[in-house]
Write a protein that holds these residues in place. Structure first.
Motif, short mmCIF file in Angstrom:
data_model
loop_
_atom_site.label_atom_id
_atom_site.label_comp_id
_atom_site.label_asym_id
_atom_site.label_seq_id
_atom_site.Cartn_x
_atom_site.Cartn_y
_atom_site.Cartn_z
N GLU A 114 0.82 -1.21 0.00
CA GLU A 114 0.00 0.00 0.00
C GLU A 114 0.86 1.26 0.00
O GLU A 114 0.43 2.32 -0.47
CB GLU A 114 -0.92 -0.01 1.23
N SER A 115 2.09 1.12 0.49
CA SER A 115 2.99 2.27 0.52
C SER A 115 3.31 2.80 -0.86
O SER A 115 3.74 3.95 -1.01
CB SER A 115 4.30 1.88 1.23
N ILE A 116 3.12 1.97 -1.89
CA ILE A 116 3.32 2.47 -3.26
C ILE A 116 2.37 3.64 -3.52
O ILE A 116 2.73 4.63 -4.17
CB ILE A 116 3.09 1.34 -4.28
N GLY A 117 1.14 3.53 -3.00
CA GLY A 117 0.19 4.64 -3.13
C GLY A 117 0.66 5.87 -2.37
O GLY A 117 0.60 6.99 -2.89
N TYR A 118 1.15 5.68 -1.14
CA TYR A 118 1.64 6.81 -0.36
C TYR A 118 2.85 7.45 -1.02
O TYR A 118 3.01 8.67 -1.01
CB TYR A 118 2.00 6.35 1.06
N ILE A 119 3.71 6.62 -1.58
CA ILE A 119 4.91 7.14 -2.25
C ILE A 119 4.51 7.99 -3.45
O ILE A 119 5.07 9.07 -3.69
CB ILE A 119 5.81 5.98 -2.69
N THR A 120 3.53 7.52 -4.21
CA THR A 120 3.09 8.26 -5.39
C THR A 120 2.51 9.61 -5.00
O THR A 120 2.87 10.65 -5.57
CB THR A 120 2.04 7.45 -6.16
N MET A 121 1.61 9.62 -4.01
CA MET A 121 1.01 10.89 -3.61
C MET A 121 2.05 11.81 -2.97
O MET A 121 1.99 13.04 -3.15
CB MET A 121 -0.18 10.65 -2.66
N ASN A 122 3.01 11.23 -2.26
CA ASN A 122 4.06 12.06 -1.66
C ASN A 122 4.96 12.66 -2.73
O ASN A 122 5.39 13.82 -2.61
CB ASN A 122 4.89 11.21 -0.69
N ALA A 123 5.24 11.90 -3.79
CA ALA A 123 6.07 12.41 -4.88
C ALA A 123 5.36 13.56 -5.59
O ALA A 123 5.98 14.59 -5.90
CB ALA A 123 6.38 11.29 -5.88
N VAL A 124 4.06 13.41 -5.85
CA VAL A 124 3.31 14.50 -6.46
C VAL A 124 3.25 15.69 -5.50
O VAL A 124 3.32 16.85 -5.91
CB VAL A 124 1.90 14.04 -6.87
N GLY A 125 3.14 15.39 -4.20
CA GLY A 125 3.14 16.46 -3.21
C GLY A 125 4.45 17.23 -3.20
O GLY A 125 4.47 18.46 -3.13
N GLN A 126 5.59 16.51 -3.28
CA GLN A 126 6.88 17.19 -3.36
C GLN A 126 6.99 18.02 -4.63
O GLN A 126 7.59 19.10 -4.63
CB GLN A 126 8.00 16.15 -3.32
N THR A 127 6.40 17.52 -5.71
CA THR A 127 6.38 18.29 -6.96
C THR A 127 5.61 19.59 -6.77
O THR A 127 6.06 20.67 -7.17
CB THR A 127 5.71 17.45 -8.07
N VAL A 128 4.45 19.49 -6.13
CA VAL A 128 3.64 20.68 -5.88
C VAL A 128 4.37 21.67 -4.98
O VAL A 128 4.36 22.88 -5.23
CB VAL A 128 2.27 20.28 -5.26
N VAL A 129 5.04 21.17 -3.94
CA VAL A 129 5.81 22.05 -3.05
C VAL A 129 6.85 22.84 -3.84
O VAL A 129 6.98 24.07 -3.69
CB VAL A 129 6.50 21.24 -1.93
N SER A 130 7.62 22.15 -4.68
CA SER A 130 8.68 22.81 -5.44
C SER A 130 8.12 23.80 -6.45
O SER A 130 8.60 24.94 -6.56
CB SER A 130 9.54 21.76 -6.15
N PHE A 131 7.08 23.39 -7.20
CA PHE A 131 6.51 24.27 -8.22
C PHE A 131 5.82 25.48 -7.57
O PHE A 131 5.98 26.62 -8.04
CB PHE A 131 5.52 23.50 -9.08
N VAL A 132 5.05 25.23 -6.53
CA VAL A 132 4.39 26.35 -5.84
C VAL A 132 5.44 27.28 -5.23
O VAL A 132 5.32 28.51 -5.30
CB VAL A 132 3.43 25.83 -4.76
N GLY A 133 6.51 26.71 -4.63
CA GLY A 133 7.55 27.52 -4.02
C GLY A 133 8.20 28.47 -5.00
O GLY A 133 8.36 29.67 -4.73
N GLN A 134 8.61 27.96 -6.17
CA GLN A 134 9.25 28.83 -7.16
C GLN A 134 8.29 29.85 -7.72
O GLN A 134 8.64 31.03 -7.90
CB GLN A 134 9.87 27.99 -8.28
N ASN A 135 7.06 29.46 -8.05
CA ASN A 135 6.10 30.40 -8.63
C ASN A 135 5.61 31.41 -7.60
O ASN A 135 5.33 32.57 -7.94
CB ASN A 135 4.92 29.64 -9.24
N TYR A 136 5.54 31.00 -6.34
CA TYR A 136 5.19 31.95 -5.28
C TYR A 136 6.30 32.98 -5.12
O TYR A 136 6.04 34.18 -5.00
CB TYR A 136 4.95 31.19 -3.98
N GLY A 137 7.56 32.50 -5.13
CA GLY A 137 8.69 33.42 -5.05
C GLY A 137 8.75 34.36 -6.23
O GLY A 137 9.14 35.53 -6.09
#
Length: 458
Positions: free
Chosen positions: A291-314
């Protein structure tokens, strides 16, 4: 302040987060993260598969019994790597060379310090913590040995996490993936050698994990020391810049505390699982790993969102920032839906890889039937939280998560589960709290959007 231009030696590996077609860039960024996360899972899964197939279900249960307390300790410092990612991404968006350099050098020093603290702490509390969790006597000594060896390697684990966070902030998720791929191959080969040839069993799989993660950490450091520009690591420049550390902590401590609350609640759940015996522990460990494969996938997309939002917010690109969150929600829904269907339809065959015992497989399937249908809700919760953290808003979602993931789960265990002490009722504590948590962080993100819009109009 001069504009940053072409200062990264790994330009071909990086994604421009502030310009161009968003969906394709986010997919390109997230796929190496997902595969890297799966490889990290394989470090652990390889331990479980080798030990479950070539040793005993007791050895499998011993490794599984350590997971909750291990995650609790590691997640305390996990948030600081999130803070590193957000700060470096923001400074890149602002083109602030000086603070980029200060942040990356501070991050590396903190990673080594945190690793040393975790190593000592994990070794000291291993046996008392496992006893407190009512770990069965027939697996206790093996579980303690696994924790001693695993925590001995914590400095390299932290070094990899912080180093890869720096690369992710620049848009480079490809090289961390390559390094984990190599580490994964080394881990599997060493697992087989230590267990089948040396007969070290639990000690062997723990040692293989530490060695393989050490290789990945050294390769990350080699890249950071070789690149040009403000993200380059210079050994003589390693020190803690307190201003940048405070900023990192303001974002990272709430994030780490939130992750630790998840783990604390999961320790209570693991303690409850332990009362069902080693067969249940083995089955739920195997199903939890899948089941952790699901958590890993959502966490990876979450890290993507953090990075993209961080740069565009800056960079003050607020409309693009919102589109990043919406794209992340769609990506998470599609991926977790596919994973849920696979677990429900082919769970028995997948569990058989870990252990052939029919009771072990039965316990694993009981978990899938309860948690998999609502896995997408957990994904939405992750993306809403990532969107908030990317703007530097970290404390409010943490408070929501503390209430949902910790307090509500504790209440569930001591009320609902006590009245109906079955595996299904215990597992239901996860999807119930996902729904409440998801609603809370969605409302917070809506509030943050309004705040940003008001500030922009003003």
């Amino acid at each position: 302040m001069g504009k940053i231009t072409s200062f990264k030696s790994g330009r071909a590996y990086e994604v421009d987060m502030c310009h161009g077609p968003l969906t394709g860039q986010m997919i390109r960024f997230s796929i190496p993260l997902i595969i890297s996360g799966v490889l990290q899972l394989l470090f652990h899964a390889a331990d479980l598969i080798v030990i479950g197939r070539f040793a005993s279900h007791e050895a499998l249960a011993a490794v599984g019994a350590t997971t909750a307390v291990t995650f609790l300790l590691v997640n305390i410092f996990f948030g600081l790597s999130v803070g590193t990612n957000v700060l470096v991404a923001r400074y890149l968006g602002e083109k602030n060379r000086k603070d980029i350099s200060r942040t990356v050098h501070t991050a590396i020093m903190i990673s080594l310090t945190a690793g040393a603290i975790l190593a000592v702490t994990g070794i000291v509390i291993a046996r008392p913590a496992l006893k407190l969790m009512e770990t069965p006597d027939d697996i206790l000594d093996m579980a303690v040995l696994y924790m001693w060896i695993y925590f001995g390697g914590m400095p390299v684990v932290m070094l990899y996490n912080f180093g890869s966070a720096i690369l992710r902030a620049q848009g480079d998720t490809t090289r961390p993936f390559y390094f984990l791929l190599l580490g994964g191959v080394i881990n599997v080969l060493l697992n087989l050698f230590f267990v089948l040839v040396c007969h070290w069993h639990v000690a062997g799989v723990a040692l293989a994990t530490v060695i393989s993660q050490g290789v990945s950490a050294l390769l990350i450091m080699r890249v950071l020391m070789a690149m040009r520009g403000p993200c380059r690591i210079k050994l003589q420049g390693l020190h803690i810049e307190w201003k940048n550390l405070r900023e990192m902590m303001s974002i990272g401590i709430p994030a780490g505390f939130q992750a630790a609350c998840f783990s604390l609640a999961n320790i209570l759940i693991q303690s409850s699982i332990n009362t069902f015996g080693s067969l249940a522990i083995a089955g739920l460990t195997a199903s939890g790993t899948l089941e952790s494969i699901g958590y890993i996938t959502m966490n990876a997309v979450g890290q993507t969102v953090v990075s993209f939002v961080g740069q565009n917010y800056g960079g003050k690109k607020f409309d693009r920032m919102k589109r990043c969150v919406n794209t992340g929600l769609l990506m998470s829904y599609i991926s977790t839906f596919i994973i849920s269907v696979i677990l429900l339809l082919y769970g028995r065959q997948l569990l058989h890889i870990f252990n052939a015992d029919s009771e072990v497989i039965g316990y694993g399937m009981r978990r899938f039937y309860v948690t998999s249908p609502l896995l997408f809700v957990c994904a939405f919760m992750e993306i809403f939280t990532a969107g908030l953290r990317g703007t530097g808003c970290s404390l409010p979602p943490t408070l929501v998560t503390i209430f949902c993931a910790c307090i509500l789960r504790i209440i569930w265990i001591y009320t609902i589960f006590r009245w109906y002490p079955t595996i299904e009722v215990l597992m239901a504590s996860w999807p119930f709290t996902w729904v409440v948590n998801c609603a809370g962080v969605a409302l917070l993100l809506r509030w943050k959007y309004r705040q940003i819009t008001a500030a922009g109009n003003g």
